[in-house]
Design a protein around this motif. Structure first.
Motif, PDB file in Angstrom:
ATOM      1  N   VAL A  49     -77.788   7.711   1.939  1.00 51.47           N
ATOM      2  CA  VAL A  49     -79.074   7.175   2.399  1.00 51.47           C
ATOM      3  C   VAL A  49     -79.080   5.662   2.235  1.00 51.47           C
ATOM      4  O   VAL A  49     -78.343   5.115   1.406  1.00 51.47           O
ATOM      5  CB  VAL A  49     -80.247   7.781   1.597  1.00 51.47           C
ATOM      6  N   PRO A  50     -79.892   4.967   3.014  1.00 49.98           N
ATOM      7  CA  PRO A  50     -79.985   3.507   2.870  1.00 49.98           C
ATOM      8  C   PRO A  50     -80.778   3.109   1.635  1.00 49.98           C
ATOM      9  O   PRO A  50     -81.442   3.946   1.006  1.00 49.98           O
ATOM     10  CB  PRO A  50     -80.716   3.094   4.154  1.00 49.98           C
ATOM     11  N   ASP A  51     -80.709   1.829   1.291  1.00 54.05           N
ATOM     12  CA  ASP A  51     -81.501   1.310   0.182  1.00 54.05           C
ATOM     13  C   ASP A  51     -82.983   1.560   0.455  1.00 54.05           C
ATOM     14  O   ASP A  51     -83.445   1.472   1.593  1.00 54.05           O
ATOM     15  CB  ASP A  51     -81.267  -0.191   0.004  1.00 54.05           C
ATOM     16  N   GLY A  52     -83.699   1.874  -0.610  1.00 54.75           N
ATOM     17  CA  GLY A  52     -85.118   2.117  -0.463  1.00 54.75           C
ATOM     18  C   GLY A  52     -85.476   3.575  -0.295  1.00 54.75           C
ATOM     19  O   GLY A  52     -86.661   3.925  -0.282  1.00 54.75           O
ATOM     20  N   VAL A  53     -84.462   4.431  -0.176  1.00 60.28           N
ATOM     21  CA  VAL A  53     -84.699   5.869  -0.058  1.00 60.28           C
ATOM     22  C   VAL A  53     -84.186   6.541  -1.328  1.00 60.28           C
ATOM     23  O   VAL A  53     -83.046   6.332  -1.741  1.00 60.28           O
ATOM     24  CB  VAL A  53     -83.989   6.465   1.172  1.00 60.28           C
ATOM     25  N   ASP A  54     -85.030   7.327  -1.962  1.00 57.15           N
ATOM     26  CA  ASP A  54     -84.672   8.018  -3.201  1.00 57.15           C
ATOM     27  C   ASP A  54     -84.285   9.457  -2.904  1.00 57.15           C
ATOM     28  O   ASP A  54     -84.964  10.147  -2.142  1.00 57.15           O
ATOM     29  CB  ASP A  54     -85.842   8.009  -4.184  1.00 57.15           C
ATOM     30  N   VAL A  55     -83.186   9.902  -3.519  1.00 53.86           N
ATOM     31  CA  VAL A  55     -82.726  11.278  -3.353  1.00 53.86           C
ATOM     32  C   VAL A  55     -82.584  11.919  -4.728  1.00 53.86           C
ATOM     33  O   VAL A  55     -81.955  11.349  -5.630  1.00 53.86           O
ATOM     34  CB  VAL A  55     -81.373  11.352  -2.608  1.00 53.86           C
ATOM     35  N   ARG A  56     -83.169  13.082  -4.890  1.00 57.48           N
ATOM     36  CA  ARG A  56     -82.970  13.894  -6.085  1.00 57.48           C
ATOM     37  C   ARG A  56     -82.243  15.157  -5.647  1.00 57.48           C
ATOM     38  O   ARG A  56     -82.679  15.851  -4.745  1.00 57.48           O
ATOM     39  CB  ARG A  56     -84.309  14.265  -6.731  1.00 57.48           C
ATOM     40  N   LYS A  57     -81.116  15.433  -6.297  1.00 59.17           N
ATOM     41  CA  LYS A  57     -80.298  16.572  -5.910  1.00 59.17           C
ATOM     42  C   LYS A  57     -80.479  17.721  -6.897  1.00 59.17           C
ATOM     43  O   LYS A  57     -80.430  17.522  -8.102  1.00 59.17           O
ATOM     44  CB  LYS A  57     -78.818  16.177  -5.839  1.00 59.17           C
ATOM     45  N   VAL A  58     -80.675  18.913  -6.347  1.00 57.10           N
ATOM     46  CA  VAL A  58     -80.770  20.121  -7.158  1.00 57.10           C
ATOM     47  C   VAL A  58     -79.677  21.066  -6.694  1.00 57.10           C
ATOM     48  O   VAL A  58     -79.707  21.554  -5.568  1.00 57.10           O
ATOM     49  CB  VAL A  58     -82.149  20.805  -7.006  1.00 57.10           C
ATOM     50  N   ASP A  59     -78.680  21.288  -7.537  1.00 51.83           N
ATOM     51  CA  ASP A  59     -77.565  22.175  -7.188  1.00 51.83           C
ATOM     52  C   ASP A  59     -77.461  23.248  -8.259  1.00 51.83           C
ATOM     53  O   ASP A  59     -76.971  23.009  -9.368  1.00 51.83           O
ATOM     54  CB  ASP A  59     -76.259  21.385  -7.087  1.00 51.83           C
ATOM     55  N   LEU A  60     -77.920  24.444  -7.941  1.00 50.89           N
ATOM     56  CA  LEU A  60     -77.956  25.526  -8.916  1.00 50.89           C
ATOM     57  C   LEU A  60     -76.559  25.946  -9.340  1.00 50.89           C
ATOM     58  O   LEU A  60     -76.337  26.309 -10.501  1.00 50.89           O
ATOM     59  CB  LEU A  60     -78.712  26.725  -8.330  1.00 50.89           C
ATOM     60  N   SER A  61     -75.593  25.902  -8.411  1.00 50.67           N
ATOM     61  CA  SER A  61     -74.232  26.317  -8.760  1.00 50.67           C
ATOM     62  C   SER A  61     -73.614  25.374  -9.781  1.00 50.67           C
ATOM     63  O   SER A  61     -72.901  25.800 -10.695  1.00 50.67           O
ATOM     64  CB  SER A  61     -73.352  26.385  -7.504  1.00 50.67           C
TER      65      SER A  61
END
Length: 258
Positions: free
Chosen positions: A193-205
């Motif tokens: 993602v570009p700067d200024g976009v927040d990503v939170r990742k949820v990976d159950l495995s």
């Protein structure tokens, strides 16, 4: 009520560390449970234990909010609930879109915790034409062709991706291009993602793999402890036999008399 597109939390502008921000939901969950039991005040030690942190760290975190409690009394539960909710932006209306309405997406749509925390599921979106119009959690699924219009019409700034890994980046790109600036990613892939976009990742495995590592380590430590105990018992038995003047077989003297 303000919407998510026009108002954003002030945590970064006020210099609250990311680690503190990550703990605020833990405090809020513990405080909400206390509030539901009509508990008026709570000490830092009690709240820290309920949140799973140490009390010194809790007091430091709350100092960033300007909340220091009262000596001998503790913290006012209702005020802290409001204060943390405001800091996290939960006193606002946050319209959310969920993209990918398979088993996981449908489960997220049915999750009741969103509404109670200020998150409104504005739309459910899927690429399967046969899903279009079908209600999930009382919300009709819409086709991905409508994604940009849906985001614009609802003022959405938070998107949830629950698609297969192969489709996630394309969906992410479309969300960002349409104005979404925060993404919760359940797809088993890393998004760019570009700067200024927040990503939170949820990976159950991944979480399960980490637990498997700890289980394996605990099993290894237990085996080592058992082996050590066996060796110690054997050494003690040998020492006792030697002290009694017996040989390694127990009944034969270690040194035969002349």
């Amino acid at each position: 009520m303000a919407t998510g597109r026009t108002h954003r939390p002030a945590t970064r502008s006020r210099g609250i560390p990311e680690a503190t921000v990550a703990r605020l939901p833990l405090y809020l969950r513990a405080l909400t449970a206390l509030s539901e039991r009509s508990v008026p005040t709570v000490s830092s030690e009690e709240l820290a234990a309920a949140a799973g942190v140490n009390s010194a760290k809790l007091r430091k975190d709350f100092s960033y909010l300007g909340s220091y409690g009262t000596r001998g009394v503790g913290y006012d539960v209702e005020y802290l609930v409001y204060q943390i909710s405001r800091e996290l932006g939960l006193t606002q209306d946050w319209p959310v879109v969920i993209v990918g309405i398979g088993n996981l997406g449908a489960a997220l749509a049915n999750y009741g915790g969103f509404a109670s925390r200020g998150f409104r599921v504005a739309a459910l979106i899927d690429a399967d034409p046969e899903m279009a119009g079908k209600p999930v959690a009382g919300i009709p699924v819409q086709h991905t062709d409508e994604l940009e219009k849906i985001i614009d019409d609802n003022g959405v700034s938070i998107g949830v991706i629950a698609t297969p890994a192969g489709a996630a980046q394309q969906v992410c790109d479309r969300l960002v291009a349409a104005g979404v600036t925060s993404i919760l990613n359940f797809a088993p892939t890393v998004l760019t993602v570009p700067d200024g976009v927040d990503v939170r990742k949820v990976d159950l495995s991944i979480e399960l793999q980490i637990l498997a590592f700890h289980e394996q380590r605990k099993a290894g430590e237990e085996a080592e402890a058992q082996a050590g105990a066996a060796m110690e018992a054997e050494a003690e038995a040998a020492a006792a036999a030697k002290k009694a003047g017996k040989g390694p077989d127990g009944d034969v003297p270690a040194v035969m008399p002349a």
